[in-house]
Design a protein around this motif. Structure first.
Motif, PDB file in Angstrom:
ATOM      1  N   VAL A 231       0.855  -1.195   0.000  1.00 35.28           N
ATOM      2  CA  VAL A 231       0.000   0.000   0.000  1.00 35.28           C
ATOM      3  C   VAL A 231       0.884   1.235   0.000  1.00 35.28           C
ATOM      4  CG1 VAL A 231      -1.695   1.342   1.302  1.00 35.28           C
ATOM      5  CG2 VAL A 231      -1.914  -1.144   1.148  1.00 35.28           C
ATOM      6  N   VAL A 232       0.590   2.142  -0.923  1.00 32.32           N
ATOM      7  CA  VAL A 232       1.282   3.425  -1.004  1.00 32.32           C
ATOM      8  C   VAL A 232       0.252   4.512  -0.752  1.00 32.32           C
ATOM      9  CG1 VAL A 232       2.602   5.012  -2.441  1.00 32.32           C
ATOM     10  CG2 VAL A 232       2.912   2.529  -2.700  1.00 32.32           C
ATOM     11  N   CYS A 233       0.502   5.349   0.235  1.00 31.50           N
ATOM     12  CA  CYS A 233      -0.399   6.454   0.538  1.00 31.50           C
ATOM     13  C   CYS A 233       0.359   7.767   0.380  1.00 31.50           C
ATOM     14  CB  CYS A 233      -0.954   6.339   1.951  1.00 31.50           C
ATOM     15  SG  CYS A 233      -2.099   7.675   2.379  1.00 31.50           S
ATOM     16  N   THR A 234      -0.062   8.582  -0.585  1.00 33.28           N
ATOM     17  CA  THR A 234       0.586   9.864  -0.804  1.00 33.28           C
ATOM     18  C   THR A 234      -0.008  10.915   0.130  1.00 33.28           C
ATOM     19  OG1 THR A 234      -0.961  10.440  -2.578  1.00 33.28           O
ATOM     20  CG2 THR A 234       1.064   9.304  -3.197  1.00 33.28           C
ATOM     21  N   ALA A 235       0.825  11.861   0.527  1.00 34.76           N
ATOM     22  CA  ALA A 235       0.403  12.888   1.480  1.00 34.76           C
ATOM     23  C   ALA A 235       0.859  14.269   1.038  1.00 34.76           C
ATOM     24  CB  ALA A 235       0.937  12.556   2.867  1.00 34.76           C
ATOM     25  N   ILE A 254       8.452   8.161   2.807  1.00 34.65           N
ATOM     26  CA  ILE A 254       9.234   8.620   1.665  1.00 34.65           C
ATOM     27  C   ILE A 254       9.056  10.135   1.575  1.00 34.65           C
ATOM     28  CG2 ILE A 254       9.670   8.386  -0.805  1.00 34.65           C
ATOM     29  CD1 ILE A 254      10.013   5.765   0.728  1.00 34.65           C
ATOM     30  N   PRO A 255      10.090  10.936   1.806  1.00 31.73           N
ATOM     31  CA  PRO A 255       9.928  12.395   1.790  1.00 31.73           C
ATOM     32  C   PRO A 255       9.521  12.901   0.411  1.00 31.73           C
ATOM     33  CG  PRO A 255      12.013  11.744   2.810  1.00 31.73           C
ATOM     34  CD  PRO A 255      11.461  10.518   2.148  1.00 31.73           C
ATOM     35  N   ALA A 256       8.828  14.023   0.401  1.00 27.26           N
ATOM     36  CA  ALA A 256       8.458  14.684  -0.844  1.00 27.26           C
ATOM     37  C   ALA A 256       9.619  15.528  -1.351  1.00 27.26           C
ATOM     38  CB  ALA A 256       7.232  15.563  -0.634  1.00 27.26           C
ATOM     39  N   GLN A 285      12.935  -2.086  -5.279  1.00 30.02           N
ATOM     40  CA  GLN A 285      13.138  -1.306  -4.072  1.00 30.02           C
ATOM     41  C   GLN A 285      12.091  -0.200  -4.001  1.00 30.02           C
ATOM     42  OE1 GLN A 285      15.338  -2.141  -1.739  1.00 30.02           O
ATOM     43  NE2 GLN A 285      15.901  -3.893  -3.025  1.00 30.02           N
ATOM     44  N   PRO A 286      11.056  -0.342  -3.145  1.00 33.71           N
ATOM     45  CA  PRO A 286       9.982   0.660  -3.104  1.00 33.71           C
ATOM     46  C   PRO A 286      10.479   2.075  -2.891  1.00 33.71           C
ATOM     47  CG  PRO A 286       9.395  -1.271  -1.797  1.00 33.71           C
ATOM     48  CD  PRO A 286      10.830  -1.443  -2.188  1.00 33.71           C
ATOM     49  N   ALA A 287      11.473   2.252  -2.029  1.00 34.06           N
ATOM     50  CA  ALA A 287      11.953   3.603  -1.741  1.00 34.06           C
ATOM     51  C   ALA A 287      12.504   4.272  -2.996  1.00 34.06           C
ATOM     52  CB  ALA A 287      13.015   3.553  -0.649  1.00 34.06           C
ATOM     53  N   THR A 288      13.219   3.508  -3.824  1.00 38.18           N
ATOM     54  CA  THR A 288      13.792   4.061  -5.058  1.00 38.18           C
ATOM     55  C   THR A 288      12.704   4.435  -6.043  1.00 38.18           C
ATOM     56  OG1 THR A 288      15.808   2.758  -4.775  1.00 38.18           O
ATOM     57  CG2 THR A 288      15.360   3.622  -6.973  1.00 38.18           C
ATOM     58  N   ALA A 289      11.755   3.517  -6.257  1.00 35.45           N
ATOM     59  CA  ALA A 289      10.676   3.771  -7.201  1.00 35.45           C
ATOM     60  C   ALA A 289       9.810   4.941  -6.758  1.00 35.45           C
ATOM     61  CB  ALA A 289       9.819   2.511  -7.369  1.00 35.45           C
ATOM     62  N   LEU A 290       9.503   5.008  -5.471  1.00 32.82           N
ATOM     63  CA  LEU A 290       8.624   6.065  -4.980  1.00 32.82           C
ATOM     64  C   LEU A 290       9.332   7.417  -4.940  1.00 32.82           C
ATOM     65  CD1 LEU A 290       6.700   4.178  -2.170  1.00 32.82           C
ATOM     66  CD2 LEU A 290       5.985   4.655  -4.510  1.00 32.82           C
ATOM     67  N   SER A 294       7.844  10.535  -6.837  1.00 30.92           N
ATOM     68  CA  SER A 294       7.645  11.788  -6.121  1.00 30.92           C
ATOM     69  C   SER A 294       8.295  12.948  -6.862  1.00 30.92           C
ATOM     70  CB  SER A 294       8.220  11.678  -4.708  1.00 30.92           C
ATOM     71  OG  SER A 294       8.070  12.887  -4.004  1.00 30.92           O
ATOM     72  N   ALA A 295       9.479  12.733  -7.406  1.00 26.84           N
ATOM     73  CA  ALA A 295      10.163  13.791  -8.151  1.00 26.84           C
ATOM     74  C   ALA A 295       9.383  14.166  -9.402  1.00 26.84           C
ATOM     75  CB  ALA A 295      11.570  13.332  -8.520  1.00 26.84           C
ATOM     76  N   ALA A 296       8.826  13.167 -10.087  1.00 27.13           N
ATOM     77  CA  ALA A 296       8.043  13.436 -11.291  1.00 27.13           C
ATOM     78  C   ALA A 296       6.768  14.194 -10.960  1.00 27.13           C
ATOM     79  CB  ALA A 296       7.716  12.124 -12.003  1.00 27.13           C
ATOM     80  N   ALA A 297       6.092  13.781  -9.886  1.00 30.34           N
ATOM     81  CA  ALA A 297       4.864  14.469  -9.473  1.00 30.34           C
ATOM     82  C   ALA A 297       5.162  15.900  -9.047  1.00 30.34           C
ATOM     83  CB  ALA A 297       4.191  13.701  -8.335  1.00 30.34           C
ATOM     84  N   ALA A 298       6.303  16.106  -8.390  1.00 32.79           N
ATOM     85  CA  ALA A 298       6.680  17.449  -7.960  1.00 32.79           C
ATOM     86  C   ALA A 298       6.875  18.368  -9.156  1.00 32.79           C
ATOM     87  CB  ALA A 298       7.952  17.390  -7.120  1.00 32.79           C
ATOM     88  N   LEU A 299       7.484  17.855 -10.216  1.00 33.77           N
ATOM     89  CA  LEU A 299       7.665  18.663 -11.422  1.00 33.77           C
ATOM     90  C   LEU A 299       6.330  18.943 -12.093  1.00 33.77           C
ATOM     91  CD1 LEU A 299       9.744  20.052 -13.152  1.00 33.77           C
ATOM     92  CD2 LEU A 299      10.173  17.889 -14.340  1.00 33.77           C
ATOM     93  N   THR A 300       5.420  17.975 -12.044  1.00 27.59           N
ATOM     94  CA  THR A 300       4.099  18.140 -12.648  1.00 27.59           C
ATOM     95  C   THR A 300       3.352  19.324 -12.042  1.00 27.59           C
ATOM     96  OG1 THR A 300       3.899  15.778 -13.176  1.00 27.59           O
ATOM     97  CG2 THR A 300       1.857  17.017 -12.999  1.00 27.59           C
ATOM     98  N   VAL A 301       3.397  19.482 -10.733  1.00 26.76           N
ATOM     99  CA  VAL A 301       2.601  20.530 -10.085  1.00 26.76           C
ATOM    100  C   VAL A 301       3.150  21.929 -10.328  1.00 26.76           C
ATOM    101  CG1 VAL A 301       1.840  18.929  -8.292  1.00 26.76           C
ATOM    102  CG2 VAL A 301       3.773  20.454  -7.830  1.00 26.76           C
TER     103      VAL A 301
END
Length: 322
Positions: A231-235, A254-256, A285-290, A294-301
């Motif tokens: 389960v991955v929950c974004t915040a 996983i930090p933003a 490795q979940p941490a690497t993928a997430l 997160s970096a891609a989503a950050a650029l999107t916004v």
């Protein structure tokens, strides 16, 4: 290399920028309308393709200008859209996006052709789905179609990823042998309630889980244990929590990536699409993928629009490139 198959919605997004969203009975002025291709399914397919995956899209559009706009965007992003059905007599799905001065959005969706997507479309569209592929699903299409696709993916040996957005109204789509569940804070609270887990927490905690972080790690772990999946929950700016399905596992934070948001449309879809692409590429490795998601989503916004705001992998900071 394994393929990402996306079954989901395709919309034309009509974006209006305004200082504040109107109250009941209030009229406010907005910017000129900006039209772009979108829909959770389409956005996630484009994100996975721009992340470097081979992507097949299964969905439906109307025989109209909006449908042609969506197809052109999919084709231009390298998504195989040959399994997208054109529904005669139905409009392409439409989303009205109200974007306020803080960069937050409020979205109203008219499903249009998305509501005509059928089990038969899934059977035909996923005919090449095989072992090791990734099947990415969301909830802007009929729930019976989502459930059928998930079961089909499991039988074929694919890794099934459900982005439970919009928040589910019934628990049936959560019991289809998922490998990964991706939700935001509000959706996590809804999922926990549907699974009967919210009652196990002190009465105030489910509400706080939707808005704060104090109860979120425990809630993520409970849901992961109940569904026996990751389960991955974004915040949002607070990052994300991930927990595997092993009994007794704890959630990892996983930090933003810090940015100044101007338009949050498609951020969650970018996250899910990048995650699916990394799963298809064999990232274990979940941490690497997430972190990359997160970096891609950050650029999107930091960009306006839906599909057109989603970055390519080579646009990410060097530390997050494959």
């Amino acid at each position: 290399m394994p393929v990402v198959h996306v079954v989901g919605s395709l919309n034309a997004d009509q974006l209006l920028e305004l200082t504040d969203c109107p109250e009941a009975g209030e009229t406010v002025l907005a910017s000129d309308v900006r039209l772009s291709a979108g829909g959770k399914g389409g956005n996630q397919a484009v994100a996975a393709a721009r992340a470097g995956a081979e992507v097949v899209m299964v969905g439906a559009v109307g025989d109209d200008a909006h449908g042609r706009l969506v197809r052109a965007e999919l084709d231009g992003s390298g998504v195989d859209a040959r399994r997208v059905r054109t529904v005669e007599g139905a409009p392409t799905g439409t989303a009205i996006v109200l974007l306020d001065g803080a960069g937050e959005n409020r979205i109203v969706v008219s499903p249009g052709a998305n509501s005509r997507l059928t089990v038969a479309d899934v059977e035909s569209g996923l005919r090449d789905l095989g072992e090791g592929d990734v099947l990415l699903l969301q909830l802007e299409i009929p729930s019976e179609v989502v459930v059928h696709a998930a079961h089909l993916g499991k039988r074929r040996g694919a890794r099934v990823v459900l982005n439970a957005a919009p928040a589910p109204e019934r628990a049936d789509c959560l019991g289809a042998g998922l490998d990964h569940l991706v939700v935001n804070r509000g959706e996590m609270c809804t999922v926990a309630q549907l699974l009967g887990l919210a009652d196990e927490l002190p009465p105030a905690e489910p509400a706080r889980a939707a808005t704060g972080l104090d109860a979120l790690p425990a809630l993520v772990a409970r849901v992961a244990d109940s569904l026996a999946c990751t389960v991955v929950c974004t915040a949002g700016a607070d990052g994300a929590y991930v927990c595997g399905g092993a009994h007794g596992a704890t959630a990892v934070h996983i930090p933003a990536v810090p940015v100044t948001a101007t338009d949050t449309t498609a951020a969650g879809d970018t996250y899910a699409g990048y995650l699916a692409a990394d799963l298809a590429a064999g990232q274990r490795q979940p941490a690497t993928a997430l972190a990359r998601a997160s970096a891609a989503a950050a650029l999107t916004v930091t960009r306006p629009g839906a599909m057109d705001s989603i970055p390519r992998a080579d646009e990410l900071p060097a530390a997050f490139r494959p």
